[in-house]
Design an enzyme around this catalytic site. Structure first.
Site, PDB file in Angstrom:
ATOM      1  N   GLY A  20       0.784  -1.232   0.000  1.00 37.02           N
ATOM      2  CA  GLY A  20       0.000   0.000   0.000  1.00 37.02           C
ATOM      3  C   GLY A  20       0.812   1.275   0.000  1.00 37.02           C
ATOM      4  O   GLY A  20       0.246   2.365   0.130  1.00 37.02           O
ATOM      5  N   SER A  53       2.118  -3.563  -3.667  1.00 37.03           N
ATOM      6  CA  SER A  53       2.044  -2.517  -4.685  1.00 37.03           C
ATOM      7  C   SER A  53       2.182  -3.068  -6.103  1.00 37.03           C
ATOM      8  O   SER A  53       2.859  -2.478  -6.956  1.00 37.03           O
ATOM      9  CB  SER A  53       3.099  -1.431  -4.421  1.00 37.03           C
ATOM     10  OG  SER A  53       2.848  -0.782  -3.188  1.00 37.03           O
TER      11      SER A  53
END
Length: 249
Positions: A173, A212
């Protein structure tokens, strides 16, 4: 889990209400038009598992849970057993995610107990491991991840369907990702630890990368040796973004 194809799994975390099922319908339609070359799974919040399983019925989309209790039943208000997830339509379950380890203090031993419970209920575990930024900067990433693999995988996994997901805590994140070389180094270490723990029979068990993962970096990451798929967070919430990752496999 079949182990000849990569697995791209979406972890919706604490996101999604009934309206979000439209994204599943969109994903289903896109995969019907142009089938994926990998396995595809979605792990929504528990409130959506049954409805998402119905929406995905007859499609290649697999449905999973995000956690389960190690116990089969009991006075554990708010918790769910593996058999409850299975009953709702799940076939997979994510266990030991860093957000559980960091936020709820889950130990390797607890993760292993949950994985054993998942197997007993007929679920395929996706067991997560990964180092913090401090551990990475101290040069301990491989040491930490190997230790987590050895202690988080119950021997009962031998000969069974499961996956391991390497998720560096500092990349989840944040928009940050390790280099491809760093990803390969840790994935090779994970494979070595898995074989040491469970034997050569799991040499084809997929090791997913998470942290990610986005449409613009997925193809490069998924091409790294020993990367057998991806565990995707925010980018799995929208069918278009998730498809971009799936097509990269």
């Amino acid at each position: 889990m079949q182990q000849s194809m990569k697995l791209v799994a979406g972890n919706w975390k604490m996101n999604g209400v009934a309206a979000a099922l439209a994204e599943v319908e969109a994903l289903r339609a896109a995969l019907a038009e142009a089938p994926a070359s990998c396995r595809v799974a979605l792990c929504p919040p528990a409130t959506l598992i049954e409805r998402m399983a119905r929406a995905a019925s007859g499609s290649p989309i697999e449905i999973g849970g995000q956690d389960c209790r190690a116990e089969t039943h009991g006075a554990f208000t708010g918790d769910l057993s593996a058999s409850m997830l299975k009953d709702a339509g799940a076939g997979l379950v994510i266990l030991g995610h860093s957000e559980r380890r960091q936020g709820y203090g889950e130990s390797d031993a607890l993760v292993a107990a949950k994985a054993a419970a998942a197997l007993d209920a007929g679920l395929a575990p996706i067991v997560c491991v990964g180092e913090t930024l401090e551990q990475r900067e101290a040069g301990r990433a491989v040491e930490i991840v190997r230790s987590q693999v050895m202690a988080s995988l119950p021997l009962a996994l031998t000969g069974r369907d499961f996956a391991v997901a390497y998720e560096p805590v500092w990349a989840i994140g944040t928009g940050l990702t390790p280099t491809l070389e760093q990803i390969e180094e840790v994935h090779r270490a994970v494979r070595s630890a898995m074989i040491e723990r469970l034997g050569l029979g799991i040499s084809a068990t997929p090791i997913l990368y998470g942290g990610s993962v986005k449409p613009d970096n997925a193809r490069d990451i998924l091409a790294v040796p020993e990367v057998g798929g991806a565990l995707v967070g925010g980018a799995s919430l929208k069918a278009a973004d998730f498809l971009g990752i799936i097509r990269g496999a």
